[in-house]
Scaffold this active site. Structure first.
Site, short mmCIF file in Angstrom:
data_model
loop_
_atom_site.label_atom_id
_atom_site.label_comp_id
_atom_site.label_asym_id
_atom_site.label_seq_id
_atom_site.Cartn_x
_atom_site.Cartn_y
_atom_site.Cartn_z
N HIS A 1 0.86 -1.20 0.00
CA HIS A 1 0.00 0.00 0.00
C HIS A 1 0.89 1.24 0.00
CE1 HIS A 1 1.18 -0.72 4.17
NE2 HIS A 1 1.08 0.59 4.33
N ASP B 1 1.09 5.04 2.03
CA ASP B 1 0.50 5.59 3.24
C ASP B 1 -0.37 6.82 3.03
OD1 ASP B 1 1.52 3.57 4.78
OD2 ASP B 1 3.29 4.66 5.44
N HIS C 1 4.73 0.02 -0.20
CA HIS C 1 5.44 -0.90 0.68
C HIS C 1 4.47 -1.85 1.35
CE1 HIS C 1 4.08 2.46 3.16
NE2 HIS C 1 3.98 1.56 4.14
N ARG D 1 6.09 -10.17 15.84
CA ARG D 1 6.87 -9.06 15.29
C ARG D 1 6.28 -7.76 15.83
NH1 ARG D 1 6.29 -5.20 11.00
NH2 ARG D 1 7.88 -5.27 9.36
O1 LIG Z 1 5.32 -2.78 10.07
C1 LIG Z 1 5.86 -2.43 9.04
O2 LIG Z 1 7.01 -2.77 8.76
C2 LIG Z 1 5.15 -1.57 8.05
C3 LIG Z 1 3.75 -1.26 8.42
C4 LIG Z 1 3.11 -0.33 7.46
O3 LIG Z 1 3.54 -0.09 6.41
C5 LIG Z 1 1.89 0.38 7.86
O4 LIG Z 1 1.38 0.06 8.93
O5 LIG Z 1 1.43 1.25 7.11
FE LIG Z 2 2.51 1.67 5.55
#
Ligand SMILES: O=C(O)CCC(=O)C(=O)O
Ligand SMILES: [Fe+2]
Length: 913
Positions: free
Chosen positions: A566, A568, A638, A648
């Site tokens: 996606h 941001d 990303h 994680r």
């Molecule tokens: O946790 C991550 O490495 C990325 C999370 C992410 O891209 C998001 O939450 O928008």
């Molecule tokens: Fe993100």
């Protein structure tokens, strides 16, 4: 509860009320309690008796056949039959009331006193009297009961704050002695509903429905009171029999119609709940659905549809439930008959009232939203249409003007931000801290506005934040029982800074850890601002500590991501390689950063891709202290690969250059932290001291009545009716000052976060919030009914954009959701404004003595900002783009510090393998 003489009341309650007030000024506390409690009992008894008489008489369907002696024919007889019933009904009511209540002089109450009772004034007096005789639990209940109806009452707020920290006062003491069962059940249902405890929610909503009809019946019969001359002098009123009957009857009907609003209101709530009765069935259908009680879900959906037959979402839900249960079975289920009857009666009333409007011009404003248009007379509909059109035109014109202004501002900002971009493009500013290393730059990460930093926080700090996320999640942050909305193969849990600080303050997690969360995210902000050489400050837009845990049993055949690719700040449409910068994307976000806390899990690598959402351009292996920072725009699609084992955890941060979008929650968290900014080692001492204070042996010293007298004497002996709400306050509010246990100003006073006055703040007129249309996570994708939507609240903010990448069926929930979003936005404003206004009031202390206690109230206020605002969500449909081969950079961590940048096969190829 009959009194000597056979009546339920021995003395009229206005008399008792006066006697109590008089006793109050003589400091005769026992007598205050005696009379005021009697007054409350008497007022309740009068109400009960009236209700019971009128219901009893109405239920006696026929009062016998017409007298055959009358011997007239036609209409006259019909009239007589009618009036015979009227007369007998009147006789029934009046003799019943006389039996139960005695002569009218015993229970006819002046409007002034009635108003005082509505405002719950008796409890104001009672709380002082109880306090004086050291009956704390009762004083607290009275104070709370009064405050709920008078939420702007500054002094009572202070008293409550004072009670909250008093030893020997328990949370349960903050009762509402006048709570109405239908509303209490509804609010409980809502609470369980938002906790996803659907079984309990359904139970309480069912009880709420039952209580609703009971309360409705009571409200309606109490409308059958005397005629309110309203405006004109009764001496001049000379309507004839039918006219006066009509006037009175219309008034009664109007009052009965208003019961739906009356029942939807709760004291201290700024507005009644909208569409209250239908909302019960909206909540119920979804609660039953979630409890897999499809028959009940269908019954409730059908009941809701009686009110709103065109409701798209509900029709869709009904279709879904019917498909699951089987159409044949579903078609035999019918809506609730009591609701049907209720509606029929209400509609008849409305018809009569509209007739009254058309013929006599008696105004009637329909309080319900579900009334079909045809019920309203054409003339009135036309008139309203014209009014609506005028209003719409004006709104549109204003809207256009606003848009023009916005455009101008935007253009200006764009110019600025373009300039900004030019200035900021050369990344590589200092990272400000010795321990932080720049491990990869945009160039090494095959993109722009990207950076990989290591050593941002220490191992100890990682461990502490990791512990915090688990402790916070365990304490329940609303996501506990909810599998990750990205993937059924992971459990997702998160906590915001404010939530962490609140929990720290409640002692549920170490406050120190919450502060660390706050401080570390600030550190990342500063470093990014400096590294990307930003000319204007970077503001927080949203901060979230999140963990994703693999669900062990389901990993084998897993093909999905932990977090789909996606962008941001825009909605990624990977088929067309486009990213559209429109809501529901968080378009104001400018920079993103993820601070990783651990690496003891499998999978979960972070990837950058091209706009196709497939071609991986760089890959980052999370590890403690590592930050991946990047521009939030379309240059940086990303995602996160599947976490296949272990947990994680990371702190996800989004920033904006626009101060308007500065994260409100964070400011609140900061205020709270400031408030508790005792050095860490003192924290322990204070907690211990508080514990001591709370032990029963440390009971408050008895209040010295002598001390109080001088103070109470100051209050002018005005007749209490003039300014009743002010008088009693002067005294109790000062009490804290006299009592030695008044704690020092800056120790945390810790009122529980959800103090009783909160519920109204929460989500007053809130329609069924984030879910009724919320379909299940695990229904098969692709059918028009399954529309998985809407993870709860904050989480949604994060998920929204990535959800856009998941294949989704067309969605009727969308329209509603947007509507809800809009209305929620409006809603969330109201409490905020209110908080401000209250703060203002509190800022001006009345006299020197009182100043001391003011900061307490003001601080407590800061802690309870309005609750949640529902976030927007993406509902954009997108499907997977075809595979492509390409290269990418990857950062792995197998060999500790070494960073391995290597070209590998395409993401898609890998998935296929
Ligand atoms: O946790 C991550 O490495 C990325 C999370 C992410 O891209 C998001 O939450 O928008
Ligand atoms: Fe993100």
């Amino acid at each position: 509860d009959l009194q000597p003489g056979g009546h339920v009341v021995s003395e009229p309650y206005d008399f008792l009320f006066d006697a109590a007030v008089e006793a109050y000024y003589k400091n005769d506390w026992m007598s205050v309690i005696l009379h005021m409690e009697k007054a409350l009992r008497s007022s309740a008894a009068v109400r009960r008796a009236k209700v019971s008489c009128r219901i009893g008489c109405a239920n006696r369907t026929a009062f016998g056949d017409p007298d055959p002696e009358v011997g007239l024919g036609g209409e006259a007889v019909e009239d007589l039959v009618f009036f015979q019933k009227v007369l007998r009904r009147a006789q029934c009511v009046s003799s019943c009331e006389a039996d139960k209540l005695g002569p009218a002089s015993r229970h006819k109450i002046s409007d002034d006193v009635k108003l005082e009772f509505t405002k719950r004034t008796p409890y104001n007096y009672l709380q002082v009297a109880y306090f004086k005789i050291n009956k704390l639990d009762k004083a607290v209940a009275a104070a709370n009961t009064f405050f709920l109806a008078n939420p702007d009452h500054v002094e009572m707020k202070q008293n409550l704050d004072y009670y909250k920290m008093m030893a020997g006062v328990r949370e349960e003491d903050f009762k509402d002695l006048e709570a109405r069962p239908h509303m209490a059940e509804f609010l409980l249902g809502k609470r369980y509903y938002s906790d996803d405890s659907f079984g309990l929610a359904a139970e309480h909503f069912e009880r709420a429905v039952q209580e609703y009809f009971q309360a409705d019946q009571e409200c309606r019969v109490l409308c059958e009171g005397s005629y309110d001359y309203d405006g004109y002098n009764y001496m001049d009123y000379n309507a004839d029999l039918f006219q006066s009957m009509t006037d009175h009857y219309m008034q009664v009907l109007s009052c009965k119609q208003r019961c739906s609003v009356e029942l939807a209101s709760s004291v201290g709530m700024p507005k009644p709940f909208e569409d209250f009765l239908p909302a019960h069935f909206n909540y119920l259908q979804f609660s039953y659905y979630n409890s897999e009680k499809y028959e009940k879900a269908i019954e409730c959906a059908k009941t809701f549809l009686m009110f709103h037959p065109e409701d798209e979402v509900m029709n869709q839900n009904l279709a879904y439930y019917s498909a699951v249960l089987g159409e044949d079975k579903a078609s035999t289920l019918i809506p609730r008959q009591v609701v049907k009857q209720h509606m029929q009666q209400s509609l008849l009333e409305k018809e009569l009232l509209y007739y009254g409007y058309e013929v006599f011009g008696i105004t009637f404003v329909d309080p319900d939203t579900w009334t079909p248009a045809e019920i309203m007379p054409q003339k009135l509909r036309d008139k309203q249409k014209v009014e609506r059109e005028t209003a719409a035109r004006i709104t549109e014109e204003i809207g256009n003007l606003m848009k023009e202004i916005e455009n101008l501002v935007e253009e200006k900002n764009k110019d600025l931000s373009d300039i900004n971009k030019i200035i900021t493009t050369p990344e590589g500013g200092p990272v400000l801290y010795d321990n932080i290393q720049i491990s990869m730059t945009s160039k090494q990460l095959n993109g722009s506005q990207r950076v990989l930093l290591d050593g941002v926080i220490s191992d100890d700090e990682c461990r502490e934040l990791h512990r915090l996320s688990n402790a916070a999640a365990q304490e329940g942050d609303g996501y506990r029982a909810r599998p990750s909305p990205h993937s059924p193969n992971e459990i997702f849990q998160g906590v915001t800074v404010l939530k962490a600080v609140k929990m720290g303050q409640e002692g549920k997690v170490p406050l120190k850890s919450a502060r660390l969360f706050f401080d570390m995210s600030e550190k990342v902000r500063k470093v990014l601002e400096s590294y990307f050489r930003l000319e204007t400050p970077l503001y927080f837009s949203y901060s979230h500590l999140v963990c994703r845990s693999a669900v062990e049993e389901t990993q084998a055949e897993r093909t999905d991501h932990s977090h789909p690719v996606h962008v941001d700040n825009c909605v990624l449409v990977s088929e067309t390689n486009e990213c559209i910068k429109v809501p529901p994307a968080y378009t104001h976000r400018d920079y993103s950063a993820i601070l990783y806390l651990n690496d003891d899990f499998e999978g979960g690598d972070f990837i950058f891709t091209m706009l196709d959402g497939k071609t991986v351009t760089a890959e980052v292996r999370p590890r403690c202290g590592r930050v991946v920072g990047f521009g939030s725009g379309q240059e940086n699609p990303h995602g996160v690969r599947a976490v296949t084992r272990g947990q994680r955890c990371a702190v996800a941060l989004w920033f904006t250059l626009d101060p308007v979008h500065d994260e409100k929650e964070r400011i609140q968290a900061q205020d709270m932290l400031k408030m508790f900014s005792t050095p860490v080692d003192q924290e322990f001492a204070i907690t211990e001291a508080k514990k001591l204070e709370a032990t029963p042996t440390e009971a408050p010293p008895p209040t010295d009545p002598e001390l109080m007298t001088a103070e109470s004497m100051d209050t002018p002996q005005q007749p209490p009716m003039d300014t009743p709400q002010d008088l009693p306050m002067d005294t109790p509010q000062d009490l804290p000052m006299d009592t030695p246990q008044d704690p020092p100003m800056d120790t945390p006073q810790d009122p529980p976060m959800d103090t009783p006055q909160d519920p109204p703040m929460d989500t007053p007129q809130d329609p069924p919030m984030d879910t009724p249309q919320d379909p299940p996570m695990d229904t098969p994708q692709g059918s028009p009914m399954d529309t998985p939507q809407d993870p709860p609240t904050e989480e949604k903010e994060k998920l929204a954009l990535s959800d856009a990448q998941v294949e989704k069926p067309a969605d009727a929930g969308k329209e509603k959701t947007q509507k809800e979003t809009a209305s929620n936005e409006t809603k969330s404003k109201a409490p905020k404004t209110k908080t401000k206004a209250e703060d203002k009031v509190k800022a001006k202390p009345k006299n020197g003595d009182k100043v001391k206690s003011k900061p307490k109230a003001a601080k407590a206020e800061a802690k309870k900002q309005p609750a949640k605002t529902k976030d927007k969500q993406a509902t954009k449909k997108a499907s997977k783009a075809p595979a492509k081969k390409t290269t990418k950079a990857s950062v792995k961590d197998q060999s500790k510090e070494s960073i391995d940048v290597s070209a590998t096969e395409s993401e898609n190829d890998k998935d296929e393998l």
